[in-house]
Design a protein around this motif. Structure first.
Motif, PDB file in Angstrom:
ATOM      1  N   ARG A 193       0.836  -1.208   0.000  1.00  0.00           N
ATOM      2  CA  ARG A 193       0.000   0.000   0.000  1.00  0.00           C
ATOM      3  C   ARG A 193       0.868   1.255   0.000  1.00  0.00           C
ATOM      4  NH1 ARG A 193      -4.233   0.234   4.743  1.00  0.00           N
ATOM      5  NH2 ARG A 193      -4.862  -1.666   3.627  1.00  0.00           N
ATOM      6  N   GLN A 194       1.959   1.220   0.745  1.00  0.00           N
ATOM      7  CA  GLN A 194       2.833   2.383   0.797  1.00  0.00           C
ATOM      8  C   GLN A 194       3.465   2.681  -0.570  1.00  0.00           C
ATOM      9  OE1 GLN A 194       2.853  -0.242   2.803  1.00  0.00           O
ATOM     10  NE2 GLN A 194       3.419   0.296   4.911  1.00  0.00           N
ATOM     11  N   PHE A 195       3.866   1.623  -1.280  1.00  0.00           N
ATOM     12  CA  PHE A 195       4.471   1.836  -2.582  1.00  0.00           C
ATOM     13  C   PHE A 195       3.451   2.365  -3.579  1.00  0.00           C
ATOM     14  CE2 PHE A 195       5.974   0.429  -6.787  1.00  0.00           C
ATOM     15  CZ  PHE A 195       7.191   1.082  -6.811  1.00  0.00           C
ATOM     16  N   LYS A 196       2.240   1.886  -3.515  1.00  0.00           N
ATOM     17  CA  LYS A 196       1.190   2.397  -4.405  1.00  0.00           C
ATOM     18  C   LYS A 196       0.922   3.873  -4.137  1.00  0.00           C
ATOM     19  CE  LYS A 196      -1.158  -2.072  -4.741  1.00  0.00           C
ATOM     20  NZ  LYS A 196      -2.356  -2.844  -4.320  1.00  0.00           N
ATOM     21  N   ALA A 197       1.026   4.263  -2.881  1.00  0.00           N
ATOM     22  CA  ALA A 197       0.851   5.684  -2.562  1.00  0.00           C
ATOM     23  C   ALA A 197       1.954   6.509  -3.205  1.00  0.00           C
ATOM     24  CB  ALA A 197       0.853   5.875  -1.044  1.00  0.00           C
ATOM     25  N   GLU A 198       3.169   5.953  -3.226  1.00  0.00           N
ATOM     26  CA  GLU A 198       4.280   6.649  -3.873  1.00  0.00           C
ATOM     27  C   GLU A 198       4.053   6.771  -5.383  1.00  0.00           C
ATOM     28  OE1 GLU A 198       8.232   8.408  -3.903  1.00  0.00           O
ATOM     29  OE2 GLU A 198       6.655   8.127  -2.412  1.00  0.00           O
ATOM     30  N   LEU A 199       3.414   5.769  -5.983  1.00  0.00           N
ATOM     31  CA  LEU A 199       3.110   5.827  -7.412  1.00  0.00           C
ATOM     32  C   LEU A 199       2.081   6.906  -7.726  1.00  0.00           C
ATOM     33  CD1 LEU A 199       2.880   2.079  -8.538  1.00  0.00           C
ATOM     34  CD2 LEU A 199       4.612   3.753  -9.180  1.00  0.00           C
ATOM     35  N   GLY A 200       1.203   7.182  -6.798  1.00  0.00           N
ATOM     36  CA  GLY A 200       0.214   8.234  -7.007  1.00  0.00           C
ATOM     37  C   GLY A 200      -0.723   7.973  -8.166  1.00  0.00           C
ATOM     38  N   GLY A 201      -1.060   6.701  -8.391  1.00  0.00           N
ATOM     39  CA  GLY A 201      -1.978   6.357  -9.470  1.00  0.00           C
ATOM     40  C   GLY A 201      -1.313   6.146 -10.817  1.00  0.00           C
ATOM     41  N   SER A 227      23.985  -4.301  -9.224  1.00  0.00           N
ATOM     42  CA  SER A 227      24.200  -2.984  -9.805  1.00  0.00           C
ATOM     43  C   SER A 227      24.299  -1.905  -8.743  1.00  0.00           C
ATOM     44  CB  SER A 227      23.077  -2.650 -10.789  1.00  0.00           C
ATOM     45  OG  SER A 227      23.167  -3.469 -11.923  1.00  0.00           O
ATOM     46  N   LEU A 228      23.506  -2.034  -7.665  1.00  0.00           N
ATOM     47  CA  LEU A 228      23.580  -1.050  -6.589  1.00  0.00           C
ATOM     48  C   LEU A 228      24.661  -1.395  -5.577  1.00  0.00           C
ATOM     49  CD1 LEU A 228      19.888  -0.041  -5.839  1.00  0.00           C
ATOM     50  CD2 LEU A 228      21.605   1.151  -7.169  1.00  0.00           C
ATOM     51  N   GLY A 229      25.056  -2.666  -5.550  1.00  0.00           N
ATOM     52  CA  GLY A 229      26.146  -3.055  -4.674  1.00  0.00           C
ATOM     53  C   GLY A 229      25.839  -2.887  -3.203  1.00  0.00           C
ATOM     54  N   GLN A 230      24.595  -3.147  -2.828  1.00  0.00           N
ATOM     55  CA  GLN A 230      24.232  -3.034  -1.418  1.00  0.00           C
ATOM     56  C   GLN A 230      23.188  -4.093  -1.097  1.00  0.00           C
ATOM     57  OE1 GLN A 230      23.156   1.106  -1.813  1.00  0.00           O
ATOM     58  NE2 GLN A 230      20.994   0.608  -1.751  1.00  0.00           N
ATOM     59  N   THR A 231      22.983  -4.324   0.160  1.00  0.00           N
ATOM     60  CA  THR A 231      22.085  -5.394   0.561  1.00  0.00           C
ATOM     61  C   THR A 231      20.629  -4.996   0.495  1.00  0.00           C
ATOM     62  OG1 THR A 231      22.295  -4.729   2.876  1.00  0.00           O
ATOM     63  CG2 THR A 231      23.814  -6.414   2.068  1.00  0.00           C
ATOM     64  N   ALA A 232      20.341  -3.726   0.452  1.00  0.00           N
ATOM     65  CA  ALA A 232      18.959  -3.270   0.356  1.00  0.00           C
ATOM     66  C   ALA A 232      18.893  -2.043  -0.529  1.00  0.00           C
ATOM     67  CB  ALA A 232      18.391  -2.943   1.739  1.00  0.00           C
ATOM     68  N   ALA A 233      17.787  -1.916  -1.214  1.00  0.00           N
ATOM     69  CA  ALA A 233      17.609  -0.750  -2.079  1.00  0.00           C
ATOM     70  C   ALA A 233      17.193   0.454  -1.254  1.00  0.00           C
ATOM     71  CB  ALA A 233      16.540  -1.053  -3.130  1.00  0.00           C
ATOM     72  N   PRO A 234      17.554   1.658  -1.713  1.00  0.00           N
ATOM     73  CA  PRO A 234      17.101   2.857  -1.014  1.00  0.00           C
ATOM     74  C   PRO A 234      15.583   2.991  -1.100  1.00  0.00           C
ATOM     75  CG  PRO A 234      18.118   3.413  -3.110  1.00  0.00           C
ATOM     76  CD  PRO A 234      18.376   1.967  -2.893  1.00  0.00           C
ATOM     77  N   VAL A 235      14.965   3.264   0.009  1.00  0.00           N
ATOM     78  CA  VAL A 235      13.514   3.383   0.061  1.00  0.00           C
ATOM     79  C   VAL A 235      13.116   4.825  -0.184  1.00  0.00           C
ATOM     80  CG1 VAL A 235      11.474   3.017   1.488  1.00  0.00           C
ATOM     81  CG2 VAL A 235      13.426   1.488   1.705  1.00  0.00           C
ATOM     82  N   PRO A 236      12.177   5.089  -1.117  1.00  0.00           N
ATOM     83  CA  PRO A 236      11.747   6.471  -1.357  1.00  0.00           C
ATOM     84  C   PRO A 236      11.291   7.146  -0.079  1.00  0.00           C
ATOM     85  CG  PRO A 236      10.839   4.997  -3.013  1.00  0.00           C
ATOM     86  CD  PRO A 236      11.483   4.128  -1.978  1.00  0.00           C
ATOM     87  N   GLU A 237      11.533   8.449   0.002  1.00  0.00           N
ATOM     88  CA  GLU A 237      11.242   9.193   1.225  1.00  0.00           C
ATOM     89  C   GLU A 237       9.779   9.074   1.622  1.00  0.00           C
ATOM     90  OE1 GLU A 237      14.646  12.587   0.371  1.00  0.00           O
ATOM     91  OE2 GLU A 237      12.528  13.148   0.534  1.00  0.00           O
ATOM     92  N   ALA A 238       8.880   9.098   0.628  1.00  0.00           N
ATOM     93  CA  ALA A 238       7.454   9.030   0.946  1.00  0.00           C
ATOM     94  C   ALA A 238       7.089   7.697   1.571  1.00  0.00           C
ATOM     95  CB  ALA A 238       6.620   9.273  -0.311  1.00  0.00           C
ATOM     96  N   VAL A 239       7.747   6.614   1.101  1.00  0.00           N
ATOM     97  CA  VAL A 239       7.478   5.298   1.677  1.00  0.00           C
ATOM     98  C   VAL A 239       8.016   5.232   3.099  1.00  0.00           C
ATOM     99  CG1 VAL A 239       7.960   2.845   1.457  1.00  0.00           C
ATOM    100  CG2 VAL A 239       7.436   4.178  -0.573  1.00  0.00           C
ATOM    101  N   ALA A 240       9.237   5.756   3.282  1.00  0.00           N
ATOM    102  CA  ALA A 240       9.823   5.734   4.620  1.00  0.00           C
ATOM    103  C   ALA A 240       8.956   6.510   5.607  1.00  0.00           C
ATOM    104  CB  ALA A 240      11.238   6.318   4.570  1.00  0.00           C
ATOM    105  N   ALA A 241       8.407   7.635   5.136  1.00  0.00           N
ATOM    106  CA  ALA A 241       7.562   8.441   6.018  1.00  0.00           C
ATOM    107  C   ALA A 241       6.290   7.695   6.404  1.00  0.00           C
ATOM    108  CB  ALA A 241       7.210   9.750   5.320  1.00  0.00           C
TER     109      ALA A 241
END
Length: 642
Positions: free
Chosen positions: A451-459, A628-642
């Motif tokens: 649900r949080q990711f869909k909110a970031e998509l904004g439709g 490709s990102l060379g890390q164990t987790a992808a960066p989470v968009p600020e809106a999702v983190a909030a």
């Protein structure tokens, strides 16, 4: 063929960081192992890696004009450069090399931004004109060669053939664009002009970008588009004769080389037509290569052998194992952003084979889009005829309702699987074609995301990509419309991306005669009935090739480059899928519903459903996050983190 990269100060003339530029250039060594150079001056830094093809002795880059005021870096080939040189010399320009690169420099001096209209070929280039204080960037009409760029917060512009060069700069923000994620899971790639990162963009095919230092940065400008006029009145025989003439010209231009040259020969119509044409233009035997598979379901090598024997080519074949999935992480590093076409595996292998013997290879890519060869085209036109039989005001609510209530019955005989048909009848033409092209279709794609990711998509829906292109197509012909959409989406984002990265990973130049823009423009004038008749796709193309190729090659069922994904995920890749999807960095992003992931893994393993394409799409996204990102987790968009 080369790799280009660079930095440009859009605001003033600050000194570029030479160490950063060198790091960016070194990241693309594989694109040009023969030579590497950089150019530095206040506010500008260009880097170039060279794969020597034309004017091997004096064609080094970055290359400048006589007084050094115009500097260019260029990836690709200008096939008509030999015609342009005397024209430019007559206008007073002095050439120091015999390379197609220098044509760009003097073409810019003579024609300015309109120079791209004069170039016939595949190209991506950037140039700096010190006298005009102008930076100019261009990409070829069909998007054969890539160009990525990003404008940083401090006013520096970065560009490069691959995203990895921009990532090496250190100033590019790597936060992921949620809309790019939606596009990837829908289409299997991130569509132009977006990249997986918010701050970076791809320059779209047939576009230029002109920046004058100190002035506001404009949007890229389109300089070319294909128009499906469909008005030419030619018989099948007349169209076939003209096609053979135009194809011969296109192939001839692409055979110009100072290094060993050959062709891919899959045994399909397109590559076979290219090889047959090459054989008619060459006094020496053509070098051809193909790969075979132990599983006859995926093996086309016998048909390639027919063509090779007919034209007495120097033919090489190597067998690829049915479990050639060790490339997953290699591909993730090559593509820099998530890419889900599993045929990237055999494409990588055939490029690897070709490079053992040649430096340049001609391919048959683009033939299906240009001539109407995909099976999905026939199915779409059948649906369109059904949709046209009922008014939309009645069709959409009626079949929308039936599509919702009718049970999904993948296990049942085909005649009882009506749910998909009902759903298709309720859609518009663009919506239906988008659905047919989706890697992860609705409602599964919606169920994947939290649900949080869909909110970031904004439709936002990736369907908007298709709608945007359809609005520019200027045709209501059902076949022409989807050919136009494919030319701007699937051909660029999937096919050209796949071939560019796979070939350049092995320092191999691939040229595509069936994507010659003059050939494409001409075919677009022909009525759709010449391209697709009933179940016969590429109708006039195949008829034109009858004097050159056996019927067993021309009229057999299309196979394509496929790999046995369904079996892999129930066997040798079973544990990797579970580890990647249910315990890895994908879950740490907070973007994906674990219950949905667990359900599709379980359904596929038990045989209750075939989720091989969604699982591969998810697996490659996980590989992107890790490799490709060379890390164990992808960066989470600020809106999702909030």
């Amino acid at each position: 063929m080369c790799g280009i990269t660079g930095i440009f100060d859009t605001r003033a003339g600050r000194e570029p960081d030479g160490a950063r530029l060198q790091r960016m250039n070194d990241a693309q060594f594989h694109r040009g192992p023969d030579e590497g150079s950089v150019h530095l001056e206040p506010g500008v830094g260009f880097g170039h890696r060279r794969l020597s093809i034309i004017d091997v002795a004096t064609g080094q880059q970055p290359l400048s004009n006589e007084d050094g005021s115009v500097v260019v870096v260029f990836n690709g080939e200008i096939y008509n450069y030999q015609e342009l040189i005397p024209e430019l010399q007559a206008a007073g320009h002095v050439f120091r090399t015999k390379s197609d690169t220098e044509v760009i420099v003097h073409g810019w001096e003579q024609w300015g931004e309109a120079c791209v209209q004069r170039f016939r070929g595949m190209f991506a280039f950037a140039l700096w004109d010190r006298n005009r204080q102008t930076f100019f960037m261009a990409r070829d009409r069909m998007g054969v060669k890539p160009m990525h760029y990003a404008i940083l917060d401090d006013g520096w512009l970065l560009f490069g053939s691959e995203l990895k060069t921009l990532m090496q700069h250190g100033g590019l923000k790597r936060d992921i664009d949620p809309q790019a994620v939606e596009e990837y899971f829908a289409l299997g790639y991130v569509a132009e002009p977006r990249t997986i990162f918010r701050q970076a963009r791809k320059l779209s095919p047939g576009h230029t970008l002109t920046i004058r230092r100190g002035q506001p940065i404009p949007e890229p400008q389109r300089y070319w588009d294909v128009r499906f006029t469909l008005g030419a009145r030619l018989s099948v025989e007349e169209a076939g004769e003209e096609l053979r003439r135009r194809l011969s010209e296109s192939v001839r231009l692409r055979m110009i080389s100072e290094v060993p040259l050959g062709a891919f020969l899959s045994g399909g119509v397109d590559s076979s037509a290219v090889v047959a044409t090459m054989a008619g233009l060459s006094d020496a035997p053509v070098n051809t290569c193909s790969i075979s598979f132990a599983d006859p379901q995926f093996n086309e090598s016998a048909f390639a052998e027919m063509v090779a024997q007919r034209y007495a080519t120097n033919h090489r074949v190597e067998q690829v194992g049915v479990d050639d999935f060790d490339l997953i992480d290699t591909l993730a590093r090559l593509y820099d952003e998530p890419y889900a076409d599993s045929s990237a595996i055999p494409t990588y292998r055939v490029c690897q084979l070709a490079r053992k013997h040649v430096t340049v290879a001609l391919s048959g890519d683009g033939g299906d889009e240009t001539f109407g060869g995909y099976r999905r085209y026939r199915l779409h036109l059948m649906e369109e005829r059904m949709r046209a039989s009922l008014p939309a005001a009645l069709r959409q609510p009626l079949f929308g309702f039936l599509g919702r209530v009718y049970p999904k019955a993948d296990w049942a005989p085909r005649m009882f699987r009506a749910k998909t048909t009902f759903q298709g009848m309720a859609r518009s033409a663009v919506e239906a074609y988008f659905h047919s092209m989706c890697f992860v279709r609705e409602p599964l794609r919606s169920q994947l995301f939290t649900r949080q990711f869909k909110a970031e998509l904004g439709g936002y829906s990736a369907q908007q990509v298709f709608e945007r292109h359809a609005a520019r197509a200027q045709t209501d012909d059902p076949l022409a419309l989807i050919q136009y959409i494919d030319t701007h989406t699937y051909l660029v984002g999937d096919i050209n991306t796949k071939v560019d990265r796979a070939s350049m990973a092995h320092s191999l130049e691939v040229r595509e005669p069936l994507m010659d823009h003059e050939l494409v423009e001409w075919v677009a004038t022909l009525p759709s009935a010449l391209k697709l008749q009933g179940s016969n796709g590429k109708m006039f193309f195949k008829k034109s090739m009858e004097p050159l190729l056996p019927d067993d090659v021309l009229y057999r069922p299309k196979m394509g480059f496929s790999v046995p994904l369904a079996r892999w995920f129930r066997g040798p890749l079973r544990e990797r899928v579970r580890a990647s999807l249910l315990h890895g960095p994908m879950l740490e992003t907070g973007w994906f519903e674990r219950d949905t992931l667990a359900r599709i893994v379980e359904q596929h393993e038990t045989g209750a459903a075939d989720h091989s394409t969604p699982l591969w799409t998810l697996l490659m996204f996980d590989a992107f996050l890790r490799c490709s990102l060379g890390q164990t987790a992808a960066p989470v968009p600020e809106a999702v983190a909030a």
